[in-house]
Design a protein around this motif. Structure first.
Motif, PDB file in Angstrom:
ATOM      1  N   VAL A  26     -67.106  75.439  69.140  1.00 47.98           N
ATOM      2  CA  VAL A  26     -66.335  76.349  69.978  1.00 47.98           C
ATOM      3  C   VAL A  26     -66.262  77.700  69.257  1.00 47.98           C
ATOM      4  N   LEU A  27     -66.803  78.712  69.919  1.00 52.35           N
ATOM      5  CA  LEU A  27     -66.914  80.059  69.367  1.00 52.35           C
ATOM      6  C   LEU A  27     -65.970  80.995  70.112  1.00 52.35           C
ATOM      7  N   ASP A  28     -64.922  81.441  69.445  1.00 49.17           N
ATOM      8  CA  ASP A  28     -63.947  82.348  70.044  1.00 49.17           C
ATOM      9  C   ASP A  28     -64.348  83.774  69.678  1.00 49.17           C
ATOM     10  N   VAL A  29     -64.656  84.587  70.681  1.00 41.87           N
ATOM     11  CA  VAL A  29     -65.183  85.942  70.447  1.00 41.87           C
ATOM     12  C   VAL A  29     -64.140  87.033  70.684  1.00 41.87           C
ATOM     13  N   ARG A  30     -62.867  86.648  70.780  1.00 41.84           N
ATOM     14  CA  ARG A  30     -61.810  87.626  71.029  1.00 41.84           C
ATOM     15  C   ARG A  30     -61.470  88.423  69.769  1.00 41.84           C
ATOM     16  N   GLU A  31     -60.643  89.421  69.936  1.00 36.44           N
ATOM     17  CA  GLU A  31     -60.207  90.268  68.832  1.00 36.44           C
ATOM     18  C   GLU A  31     -59.193  89.519  67.957  1.00 36.44           C
ATOM     19  N   PRO A  32     -59.014  89.968  66.696  1.00 38.58           N
ATOM     20  CA  PRO A  32     -58.115  89.257  65.777  1.00 38.58           C
ATOM     21  C   PRO A  32     -56.692  89.049  66.289  1.00 38.58           C
ATOM     22  N   ALA A  43     -61.710  75.900  66.707  1.00 38.23           N
ATOM     23  CA  ALA A  43     -62.661  76.949  67.109  1.00 38.23           C
ATOM     24  C   ALA A  43     -62.991  77.819  65.898  1.00 38.23           C
ATOM     25  N   VAL A  44     -64.128  78.466  65.970  1.00 36.98           N
ATOM     26  CA  VAL A  44     -64.540  79.418  64.939  1.00 36.98           C
ATOM     27  C   VAL A  44     -64.386  80.811  65.528  1.00 36.98           C
ATOM     28  N   HIS A  45     -63.750  81.685  64.759  1.00 31.45           N
ATOM     29  CA  HIS A  45     -63.465  83.036  65.243  1.00 31.45           C
ATOM     30  C   HIS A  45     -64.522  84.018  64.727  1.00 31.45           C
ATOM     31  N   ILE A  46     -65.327  84.512  65.641  1.00 35.03           N
ATOM     32  CA  ILE A  46     -66.272  85.590  65.349  1.00 35.03           C
ATOM     33  C   ILE A  46     -66.111  86.601  66.479  1.00 35.03           C
ATOM     34  N   PRO A  47     -65.362  87.688  66.230  1.00 34.00           N
ATOM     35  CA  PRO A  47     -65.191  88.683  67.287  1.00 34.00           C
ATOM     36  C   PRO A  47     -66.537  89.168  67.819  1.00 34.00           C
ATOM     37  N   GLY A  49     -67.787  91.966  68.475  1.00 32.73           N
ATOM     38  CA  GLY A  49     -68.386  93.081  67.747  1.00 32.73           C
ATOM     39  C   GLY A  49     -69.017  92.704  66.414  1.00 32.73           C
ATOM     40  N   GLU A  50     -68.720  91.507  65.914  1.00 36.06           N
ATOM     41  CA  GLU A  50     -69.277  91.034  64.645  1.00 36.06           C
ATOM     42  C   GLU A  50     -70.386  90.005  64.838  1.00 36.06           C
ATOM     43  N   LEU A  51     -70.672  89.670  66.075  1.00 37.20           N
ATOM     44  CA  LEU A  51     -71.587  88.561  66.365  1.00 37.20           C
ATOM     45  C   LEU A  51     -72.959  88.726  65.716  1.00 37.20           C
ATOM     46  N   VAL A  52     -73.578  89.869  65.891  1.00 39.38           N
ATOM     47  CA  VAL A  52     -74.938  90.059  65.367  1.00 39.38           C
ATOM     48  C   VAL A  52     -74.949  89.933  63.848  1.00 39.38           C
ATOM     49  N   ALA A  53     -73.960  90.512  63.180  1.00 35.84           N
ATOM     50  CA  ALA A  53     -73.900  90.454  61.724  1.00 35.84           C
ATOM     51  C   ALA A  53     -73.620  89.047  61.203  1.00 35.84           C
ATOM     52  N   ARG A  54     -72.982  88.225  62.022  1.00 33.00           N
ATOM     53  CA  ARG A  54     -72.585  86.877  61.580  1.00 33.00           C
ATOM     54  C   ARG A  54     -73.340  85.774  62.322  1.00 33.00           C
ATOM     55  N   ILE A  55     -74.460  86.113  62.924  1.00 30.28           N
ATOM     56  CA  ILE A  55     -75.198  85.182  63.774  1.00 30.28           C
ATOM     57  C   ILE A  55     -75.602  83.892  63.050  1.00 30.28           C
ATOM     58  N   GLU A  56     -75.829  83.972  61.739  1.00 32.10           N
ATOM     59  CA  GLU A  56     -76.248  82.783  60.973  1.00 32.10           C
ATOM     60  C   GLU A  56     -75.140  81.732  60.880  1.00 32.10           C
ATOM     61  N   GLU A  57     -73.910  82.096  61.222  1.00 28.65           N
ATOM     62  CA  GLU A  57     -72.799  81.151  61.190  1.00 28.65           C
ATOM     63  C   GLU A  57     -72.779  80.238  62.411  1.00 28.65           C
ATOM     64  N   ILE A  58     -73.598  80.555  63.396  1.00 27.77           N
ATOM     65  CA  ILE A  58     -73.603  79.777  64.642  1.00 27.77           C
ATOM     66  C   ILE A  58     -74.738  78.762  64.581  1.00 27.77           C
ATOM     67  N   PRO A  59     -74.398  77.485  64.590  1.00 27.10           N
ATOM     68  CA  PRO A  59     -75.437  76.463  64.450  1.00 27.10           C
ATOM     69  C   PRO A  59     -76.334  76.363  65.678  1.00 27.10           C
ATOM     70  N   ARG A  60     -77.582  76.073  65.429  1.00 30.04           N
ATOM     71  CA  ARG A  60     -78.542  75.882  66.522  1.00 30.04           C
ATOM     72  C   ARG A  60     -78.636  74.419  66.933  1.00 30.04           C
ATOM     73  N   SER A  61     -78.095  73.527  66.125  1.00 37.41           N
ATOM     74  CA  SER A  61     -78.225  72.089  66.382  1.00 37.41           C
ATOM     75  C   SER A  61     -77.071  71.530  67.211  1.00 37.41           C
ATOM     76  N   THR A  62     -76.156  72.382  67.619  1.00 36.79           N
ATOM     77  CA  THR A  62     -74.953  71.946  68.316  1.00 36.79           C
ATOM     78  C   THR A  62     -74.772  72.769  69.589  1.00 36.79           C
ATOM     79  N   ARG A  63     -74.183  72.179  70.590  1.00 39.20           N
ATOM     80  CA  ARG A  63     -73.855  72.903  71.820  1.00 39.20           C
ATOM     81  C   ARG A  63     -72.748  73.910  71.524  1.00 39.20           C
TER      82      ARG A  63
END
Length: 116
Positions: A26-32, A43-47, A49-63
């Motif tokens: 579960v990826l929460d993309v809201r502001e802090p 859930a994992v919090h990645i606003p 605006g930070e998604l591209v910089a933190r893209i490696e934190e999002i697993p490809r093996s999971t929905r």
């Protein structure tokens, strides 16, 4: 793929405690401040605006279930991830619907969690 035609998932189709389901990310993309007021436990919090910089934190093996307040920002994130090969889905109605259906939330602030 645009935000209007992304894969979606209904709140009712998710477990009440998605943290206990290792097949979901579960990826929460809201502001802090929105996150601090109330969010889905586990859930994992990645606003957004930070998604591209933190893209490696999002697993490809999971929905991946992307969530924001109403589902609009997370739809754009879902489109981006799906175009990049992730199994991404937008939470239909976002945190507003999650809370309206009485699903559990946690907060980083004193008091009861709420959707900001």
């Amino acid at each position: 793929m645009g935000p209007d035609d992304v894969p979606t998932v209904l709140v009712e189709d998710l477990p009440a405690d998605p943290a206990g389901d290792d097949t979901l990310f579960v990826l929460d993309v809201r502001e802090p401040d929105e996150w601090a007021a109330g969010h889905i436990d586990g859930a994992v919090h990645i606003p957004m605006g930070e998604l591209v910089a933190r893209i490696e934190e999002i697993p490809r093996s999971t929905r991946v279930i992307a969530v924001c307040r109403s589902g609009r920002r997370s739809a754009a994130v879902t489109a981006y991830l799906a175009d990049g090969g992730w199994d991404a889905h937008n939470l239909d109605g976002g945190m507003i619907t999650w809370a309206a259906l009485g699903r559990p939330m946690t907060a980083d602030t004193p008091g009861a969690p709420f959707v900001l």
